[in-house]
Design a protein around this motif. Sequence first.
Motif, PDB file in Angstrom:
ATOM      1  N   LEU A   1       0.571  -0.960   0.259  1.00  0.00           N
ATOM      2  CA  LEU A   1       0.206  -0.470   0.610  1.00  0.00           C
ATOM      3  C   LEU A   1       0.991   0.935  -0.136  1.00  0.00           C
ATOM      4  O   LEU A   1       0.223   2.334  -0.700  1.00  0.00           O
ATOM      5  CB  LEU A   1      -0.995   0.218   0.888  1.00  0.00           C
ATOM      6  CG  LEU A   1      -2.056  -1.168   1.339  1.00  0.00           C
ATOM      7  CD1 LEU A   1      -2.407  -1.008   2.599  1.00  0.00           C
ATOM      8  CD2 LEU A   1      -2.836  -0.829   0.196  1.00  0.00           C
ATOM      9  N   GLU A   2       2.018   1.272   0.125  1.00  0.00           N
ATOM     10  CA  GLU A   2       3.190   2.397   0.817  1.00  0.00           C
ATOM     11  C   GLU A   2       3.429   3.336  -0.471  1.00  0.00           C
ATOM     12  O   GLU A   2       2.818   4.377   0.022  1.00  0.00           O
ATOM     13  CB  GLU A   2       4.380   2.106   1.469  1.00  0.00           C
ATOM     14  CG  GLU A   2       3.914   2.477   2.944  1.00  0.00           C
ATOM     15  CD  GLU A   2       3.296   2.668   4.140  1.00  0.00           C
ATOM     16  OE1 GLU A   2       3.825   4.706   3.539  1.00  0.00           O
ATOM     17  OE2 GLU A   2       2.350   3.095   5.066  1.00  0.00           O
TER      18      GLU A   2
ATOM     19  N   ARG B   1      -0.727   5.749  -1.958  1.00  0.00           N
ATOM     20  CA  ARG B   1      -1.047   6.419  -0.659  1.00  0.00           C
ATOM     21  C   ARG B   1      -1.604   7.461  -2.048  1.00  0.00           C
ATOM     22  O   ARG B   1       0.131   7.892  -2.261  1.00  0.00           O
ATOM     23  CB  ARG B   1      -0.503   6.426   0.534  1.00  0.00           C
ATOM     24  CG  ARG B   1      -0.210   4.803   1.004  1.00  0.00           C
ATOM     25  CD  ARG B   1       0.029   4.949   3.149  1.00  0.00           C
ATOM     26  NE  ARG B   1       0.032   3.750   3.475  1.00  0.00           N
ATOM     27  CZ  ARG B   1      -0.838   3.139   3.998  1.00  0.00           C
ATOM     28  NH1 ARG B   1      -1.994   3.527   3.652  1.00  0.00           N
ATOM     29  NH2 ARG B   1      -0.670   1.883   4.120  1.00  0.00           N
TER      30      ARG B   1
ATOM     31  N   ASN C   1      -8.823   4.593   5.208  1.00  0.00           N
ATOM     32  CA  ASN C   1      -8.019   2.910   4.467  1.00  0.00           C
ATOM     33  C   ASN C   1      -8.372   2.888   2.842  1.00  0.00           C
ATOM     34  O   ASN C   1      -7.878   2.603   2.308  1.00  0.00           O
ATOM     35  CB  ASN C   1      -7.692   2.285   5.373  1.00  0.00           C
ATOM     36  CG  ASN C   1      -7.296   0.906   4.621  1.00  0.00           C
ATOM     37  OD1 ASN C   1      -8.273  -0.119   4.388  1.00  0.00           O
ATOM     38  ND2 ASN C   1      -6.103   0.489   5.064  1.00  0.00           N
TER      39      ASN C   1
ATOM     40  N   ALA D   1      -7.069   5.078   0.729  1.00  0.00           N
ATOM     41  CA  ALA D   1      -5.075   5.216   0.398  1.00  0.00           C
ATOM     42  C   ALA D   1      -4.973   6.867   1.188  1.00  0.00           C
ATOM     43  O   ALA D   1      -4.675   7.279  -0.045  1.00  0.00           O
ATOM     44  CB  ALA D   1      -5.295   4.638  -0.594  1.00  0.00           C
TER      45      ALA D   1
ATOM     46  N   SER E   1      -2.823   8.949   2.781  1.00  0.00           N
ATOM     47  CA  SER E   1      -1.190   9.063   3.158  1.00  0.00           C
ATOM     48  C   SER E   1      -1.456   8.399   5.047  1.00  0.00           C
ATOM     49  O   SER E   1      -0.908   7.433   4.800  1.00  0.00           O
ATOM     50  CB  SER E   1      -0.830  10.304   3.430  1.00  0.00           C
ATOM     51  OG  SER E   1       0.898  10.283   3.711  1.00  0.00           O
TER      52      SER E   1
ATOM     53  N   GLN F   1      -3.566   0.918   8.076  1.00  0.00           N
ATOM     54  CA  GLN F   1      -3.424   2.753   7.644  1.00  0.00           C
ATOM     55  C   GLN F   1      -2.594   3.435   8.648  1.00  0.00           C
ATOM     56  O   GLN F   1      -2.551   2.950  10.154  1.00  0.00           O
ATOM     57  CB  GLN F   1      -4.722   3.303   8.179  1.00  0.00           C
ATOM     58  CG  GLN F   1      -5.108   4.217   7.773  1.00  0.00           C
ATOM     59  CD  GLN F   1      -4.899   4.618   6.567  1.00  0.00           C
ATOM     60  OE1 GLN F   1      -5.285   5.144   5.419  1.00  0.00           O
ATOM     61  NE2 GLN F   1      -4.154   5.742   6.091  1.00  0.00           N
TER      62      GLN F   1
END
Length: 215
Positions: free
Chosen positions: A55-56, A59, A83, A86, A88, A110
């Motif tokens: 996910l990072e 975001r 979440n 997305a 940050s 998250q």
Amino acid sequence: MPTDDEPQLEVGVGPWQGAWPEGDRWDPELLADGDRRNVVDRYRYWSMEAIVADLEPRRHPFHVAIENWQHDLNIGSIVRTANAFAASAVHIVGRRRWNRRGAMVTDRYQRIEHHEDVEGLVVWARSEGLPIVAVDNTAGSVPVDAAPLPERCVLLFGQEGPGLTEAAIEAADAHVAIRQFGSTRSINAAAAAAIVMHEWVRVHAPDVPPAPPAG
């Protein structure tokens, strides 16, 4: 609601069928027992650490901040929505402890930050060059759909009922509100947060696809 005689639907998937896949992202316990978590199909059987790492880089550059002076039940729902879109990071302003029930464990995936007060949030936002956008139907606010939200920003929400504190309103660089046409003074805080986050996505990420299928 289903009765005792009706079958209960199971969420997710059961144990992996066939030879187990190879790679660091797979969780052996989930492969063996099944994955009943509230995650998209792409992340079935992935470890929590692998999901967070994936996910990072995807975001979006907006942050969500929530004042937490009354242990508001909406905070968990706002985290869950952040979440889904997305965000940050989510910033809890005020009390460090918050009601996680509505998050449905999405807080594990998250990024969550804490600030003792609005001043602390402001100091952090200024250091990052992020304008603070207060979301409340206060005097001087403009409809959130009337002008594009900043691409890099902090969306600041208040408590259910009282809304944002005076300190938060004074600290904000911009003020937006959601158009309403009925008799109620305000809408649910979690619903308001979802509307505003979706407005950000509509403006700044209209062509960004969701997470690709697992490969």
